[in-house]
Design an enzyme around this catalytic site. Structure first.
Site, PDB file in Angstrom:
ATOM      1  N   ASP A  97       0.784  -1.240   0.000  1.00  0.00           N
ATOM      2  CA  ASP A  97       0.000   0.000   0.000  1.00  0.00           C
ATOM      3  C   ASP A  97       0.818   1.294   0.000  1.00  0.00           C
ATOM      4  OD1 ASP A  97       1.064  -0.042   2.539  1.00  0.00           O
ATOM      5  OD2 ASP A  97      -0.788  -0.696   3.505  1.00  0.00           O
ATOM      6  N   GLU A 119      -0.225  -9.086  -0.857  1.00  0.00           N
ATOM      7  CA  GLU A 119      -0.784  -8.481   0.373  1.00  0.00           C
ATOM      8  C   GLU A 119      -2.011  -7.632   0.010  1.00  0.00           C
ATOM      9  OE1 GLU A 119       0.726  -5.286   3.218  1.00  0.00           O
ATOM     10  OE2 GLU A 119       1.632  -7.037   4.149  1.00  0.00           O
ATOM     11  N   GLU A 133      -2.201   5.118   2.803  1.00  0.00           N
ATOM     12  CA  GLU A 133      -2.133   3.691   2.444  1.00  0.00           C
ATOM     13  C   GLU A 133      -3.496   3.073   2.135  1.00  0.00           C
ATOM     14  OE1 GLU A 133      -0.514   5.075   5.020  1.00  0.00           O
ATOM     15  OE2 GLU A 133       1.609   4.716   4.626  1.00  0.00           O
ATOM     16  N   HIS A 215       6.430   5.647  12.351  1.00  0.00           N
ATOM     17  CA  HIS A 215       6.673   6.492  11.180  1.00  0.00           C
ATOM     18  C   HIS A 215       5.414   7.009  10.493  1.00  0.00           C
ATOM     19  CE1 HIS A 215       5.377   3.542   8.180  1.00  0.00           C
ATOM     20  NE2 HIS A 215       5.875   2.639   8.991  1.00  0.00           N
ATOM     21  N   ARG A 217       2.406   8.629   8.633  1.00  0.00           N
ATOM     22  CA  ARG A 217       2.134  10.034   8.287  1.00  0.00           C
ATOM     23  C   ARG A 217       1.039  10.660   9.151  1.00  0.00           C
ATOM     24  NH1 ARG A 217       4.834   9.451   3.760  1.00  0.00           N
ATOM     25  NH2 ARG A 217       5.367  11.266   2.497  1.00  0.00           N
ATOM     26  N   HIS A 248      13.188   5.802  12.353  1.00  0.00           N
ATOM     27  CA  HIS A 248      12.956   5.882  10.904  1.00  0.00           C
ATOM     28  C   HIS A 248      13.622   7.146  10.349  1.00  0.00           C
ATOM     29  CE1 HIS A 248      10.655   6.275   7.171  1.00  0.00           C
ATOM     30  NE2 HIS A 248      10.142   5.069   7.358  1.00  0.00           N
TER      31      HIS A 248
HETATM   32  C1  UD1 Z   1       6.753   5.024   3.380  1.00  0.00           C
HETATM   33  C2  UD1 Z   1       5.350   4.618   2.942  1.00  0.00           C
HETATM   34  C3  UD1 Z   1       4.621   3.899   4.055  1.00  0.00           C
HETATM   35  C4  UD1 Z   1       5.437   2.753   4.602  1.00  0.00           C
HETATM   36  C5  UD1 Z   1       6.807   3.275   5.019  1.00  0.00           C
HETATM   37  C6  UD1 Z   1       7.676   2.145   5.484  1.00  0.00           C
HETATM   38  C7  UD1 Z   1       4.160   6.070   1.369  1.00  0.00           C
HETATM   39  C8  UD1 Z   1       3.369   7.296   1.194  1.00  0.00           C
HETATM   40  N1  UD1 Z   1       4.575   5.823   2.621  1.00  0.00           N
HETATM   41  O1  UD1 Z   1       6.634   6.026   4.386  1.00  0.00           O
HETATM   42  O2  UD1 Z   1       3.371   3.384   3.558  1.00  0.00           O
HETATM   43  O3  UD1 Z   1       4.777   2.198   5.706  1.00  0.00           O
HETATM   44  O4  UD1 Z   1       7.433   3.897   3.883  1.00  0.00           O
HETATM   45  O5  UD1 Z   1       8.787   2.612   6.191  1.00  0.00           O
HETATM   46  O6  UD1 Z   1       4.415   5.342   0.439  1.00  0.00           O
HETATM   47  N2  UD1 Z   1      14.188   8.595   4.063  1.00  0.00           N
HETATM   48  C9  UD1 Z   1      15.574   8.522   3.972  1.00  0.00           C
HETATM   49  N3  UD1 Z   1      16.133   7.295   3.692  1.00  0.00           N
HETATM   50  C10 UD1 Z   1      15.418   6.171   3.526  1.00  0.00           C
HETATM   51  C11 UD1 Z   1      14.010   6.258   3.652  1.00  0.00           C
HETATM   52  C12 UD1 Z   1      13.417   7.488   3.902  1.00  0.00           C
HETATM   53  O7  UD1 Z   1      16.266   9.509   4.126  1.00  0.00           O
HETATM   54  O8  UD1 Z   1      15.987   5.110   3.280  1.00  0.00           O
HETATM   55  C13 UD1 Z   1      13.568   9.928   4.318  1.00  0.00           C
HETATM   56  C14 UD1 Z   1      13.628  10.846   3.071  1.00  0.00           C
HETATM   57  O9  UD1 Z   1      13.807  12.158   3.500  1.00  0.00           O
HETATM   58  C15 UD1 Z   1      12.235  10.652   2.465  1.00  0.00           C
HETATM   59  C16 UD1 Z   1      11.401  10.549   3.741  1.00  0.00           C
HETATM   60  O10 UD1 Z   1      12.192   9.761   4.629  1.00  0.00           O
HETATM   61  O11 UD1 Z   1      11.840  11.723   1.633  1.00  0.00           O
HETATM   62  C17 UD1 Z   1      10.034   9.959   3.579  1.00  0.00           C
HETATM   63  O12 UD1 Z   1      10.053   8.735   2.861  1.00  0.00           O
HETATM   64  P1  UD1 Z   1       8.662   8.200   2.201  1.00  0.00           P
HETATM   65  O13 UD1 Z   1       8.912   6.894   1.547  1.00  0.00           O
HETATM   66  O14 UD1 Z   1       8.045   9.264   1.358  1.00  0.00           O
HETATM   67  O15 UD1 Z   1       7.714   8.039   3.445  1.00  0.00           O
HETATM   68  P2  UD1 Z   1       7.792   7.051   4.684  1.00  0.00           P
HETATM   69  O16 UD1 Z   1       7.343   7.814   5.867  1.00  0.00           O
HETATM   70  O17 UD1 Z   1       9.105   6.385   4.696  1.00  0.00           O
HETATM   71  N1  UDP Z   2      12.408  -3.276  10.375  1.00  0.00           N
HETATM   72  C1  UDP Z   2      13.788  -3.339  10.122  1.00  0.00           C
HETATM   73  N2  UDP Z   2      14.615  -2.476  10.796  1.00  0.00           N
HETATM   74  C2  UDP Z   2      14.147  -1.560  11.680  1.00  0.00           C
HETATM   75  C3  UDP Z   2      12.757  -1.481  11.909  1.00  0.00           C
HETATM   76  C4  UDP Z   2      11.907  -2.352  11.228  1.00  0.00           C
HETATM   77  O1  UDP Z   2      14.245  -4.170   9.330  1.00  0.00           O
HETATM   78  O2  UDP Z   2      14.956  -0.822  12.270  1.00  0.00           O
HETATM   79  C5  UDP Z   2      11.515  -4.183   9.623  1.00  0.00           C
HETATM   80  C6  UDP Z   2      10.479  -4.914  10.436  1.00  0.00           C
HETATM   81  O3  UDP Z   2      10.971  -6.173  10.879  1.00  0.00           O
HETATM   82  C7  UDP Z   2       9.320  -5.072   9.453  1.00  0.00           C
HETATM   83  C8  UDP Z   2       9.455  -3.865   8.552  1.00  0.00           C
HETATM   84  O4  UDP Z   2      10.780  -3.370   8.738  1.00  0.00           O
HETATM   85  O5  UDP Z   2       9.469  -6.234   8.649  1.00  0.00           O
HETATM   86  C9  UDP Z   2       8.439  -2.808   8.898  1.00  0.00           C
HETATM   87  O6  UDP Z   2       8.733  -1.645   8.175  1.00  0.00           O
HETATM   88  P1  UDP Z   2       8.060  -0.247   8.498  1.00  0.00           P
HETATM   89  O7  UDP Z   2       7.634  -0.210   9.906  1.00  0.00           O
HETATM   90  O8  UDP Z   2       9.010   0.788   8.011  1.00  0.00           O
HETATM   91  O9  UDP Z   2       6.821  -0.210   7.511  1.00  0.00           O
HETATM   92  P2  UDP Z   2       5.317  -0.782   7.603  1.00  0.00           P
HETATM   93  O10 UDP Z   2       5.380  -2.242   7.867  1.00  0.00           O
HETATM   94  O11 UDP Z   2       4.612  -0.002   8.654  1.00  0.00           O
HETATM   95  O12 UDP Z   2       4.762  -0.465   6.256  1.00  0.00           O
END
Ligand code: UD1
Ligand code: UDP
Length: 374
Positions: A97, A119, A133, A215, A217, A248
């Protein structure tokens, strides 16, 4: 040869799609399988690719600091066009999602490929929670040809949306396949992991460990302030507890968490952990407090109680079984429910049952078999 393109972009999609890549690769005489990453995440995605030893065939490298939903969505669709036109897949697989899921499913639909949603069918029926999501997965569901639902509840959600029974397969969640892969690899004689060794040195395992992740939103802003205030209160009131929080990388999470929690003695803020280290830390934890989807699915398999900092969940199975409780982002409620588990052993043992509603580790096998029989 049937051509598969598996597309993902974030940490959880990578964890849950890695076993599918591996399963399809076992049948390289039948399937030509390629991996395309949008790199909606970068470091957190690369950690997963490295552990699962996956080298993507296409890397769109799209992540920008503090990216917006608008630009990310547009970039994903635009940058997938040449990949889809070059490879011309028969089947495109998307997961869950995220923005990658939603945008890639639309791009795949435009290309004429059959879209397969892994999923599928999770719903809260609240379009703003989780945001965005709930809408992402509904859109992916409506453009998909095949729906791999983790549970019978998620299948029923799809049937209620008039999706044909014959296009839905209940598979279990591929996250359990990933957990199995990880524990097999970690327990194999040759595996060493510096990160786990560091954790063993730096985490006081004689204390009750509370593992935290967050994390979402819809929790940005006041939600995170409330969460941090709750963690602070729990830490101060319970010196026998060690809180560990791999934070995160989203700046909207980093900022409040480091500002509010950096100086508290029994709270350890650390960088996101690689998957095997995180699984190891879950296994060492007394309680897990999270707003993550994936963690809600993994923790019951490890027998760990989970307090979920959300008002809704699309994963009712563990709530019904009593191993997961929704606590929202109200400071008092988080503190109260955590203290209940810390201080009342009956409450704790009721919630720490080993329970496996999300699969048996054979989800990817079922998906590959289904596609093979089409
Ligand atoms: C995203 C997904 C969310 C998912 C989550 C898992 C969307 C809208 N959100 O949220 O559904 O649950 O990932 O973690 O698709 N960033 C880094 N390095 C990384 C990752 C993120 O610096 O490796 C920072 C960047 O500034 C980036 C920001 O995090 O712009 C947000 O990342 P984004 O993927 O847009 O949103 P998440 O909150 O990570
Ligand atoms: N996870 C990881 N390292 C971390 C925190 C979480 O590998 O420091 C793994 C966790 O085991 C799970 C997944 O990341 O499988 C969850 O990711 P996240 O919470 O970012 O996203 P969501 O599942 O909410 O979409």
């Amino acid at each position: 040869m049937t051509k598969n393109l598996i597309i993902f972009g974030t940490r959880p999609e990578a964890i849950k799609m890695a076993p599918l890549v591996k399963e399809f690769n076992k049948y390289s005489n039948v399937f030509e399988t390629r991996v395309c990453i949008t790199a909606q995440h970068r470091e957190m995605l690369d950690q997963v690719l490295s552990f699962f030893e996956i080298n993507p065939d296409f890397d769109l490298d799209l992540m920008k600091p503090n990216q917006s939903l608008y630009s990310l969505t547009a970039d994903i669709i635009t940058h997938l066009k040449p990949v889809l036109e070059e490879f011309k897949p028969d089947y495109v697989y998307v997961h869950g999602d995220t923005t990658t899921t939603m945008a890639a499913s639309i791009a795949a639909f435009y290309s004429g490929a059959k879209v397969c949603h892994v999923e599928a069918g999770l719903r809260t029926f609240n379009k703003r929670s989780p945001f965005p999501e709930e809408i992402n997965r509904s859109i992916a569901g409506s453009v998909s040809d095949y729906h791999f639902a983790p549970t019978t509840t998620s299948k029923q959600n799809l049937l209620n949306e008039n999706i044909a029974n014959s296009s839905i397969l209940v598979t279990g969640n591929t996250v359990i396949d990933a957990l199995r892969y990880s524990s097999n690899k970690v327990t194999s004689g040759s595996y060493t992991d510096e990160e786990i060794e560091n954790l063993k040195t730096n985490v006081d395992l004689s204390k009750k460990v509370i593992l935290v992740t967050g994390h979402r939103r819809e929790n940005h802003g006041q939600g995170f302030i409330n969460i941090c205030n709750a963690l602070k209160q729990i830490a101060v009131e319970n010196p026998d507890v060690q809180i560990i929080y791999p934070v995160h990388l989203n700046p909207k999470v980093q900022k409040p968490v480091y500002e509010l929690l950096a100086d508290i003695e029994n709270i350890k803020l650390i960088a996101p952990l690689s998957y095997p280290s995180f699984v190891w830390l879950m296994s060492q934890s007394y309680i897990i407090v999270t707003d993550s989807g994936g963690v809600q699915e993994e923790a019951p398999s490890l027998g760990k109680p989970v307090l979920v900092m959300r008002d809704t969940t699309e994963r009712p199975e563990a709530v019904e079984a009593g191993t997961v409780v929704l606590v929202g982002t109200n400071t008092n409620k988080i503190v109260q429910e955590t203290n209940k588990l810390l201080k009342n052993s009956d409450d704790y043992s009721k919630m720490s049952k080993l329970h496996n509603p999300y699969g048996d580790g054979k989800s990817c096998k079922r998906i590959v078999e289904f596609i093979s029989n089409l």
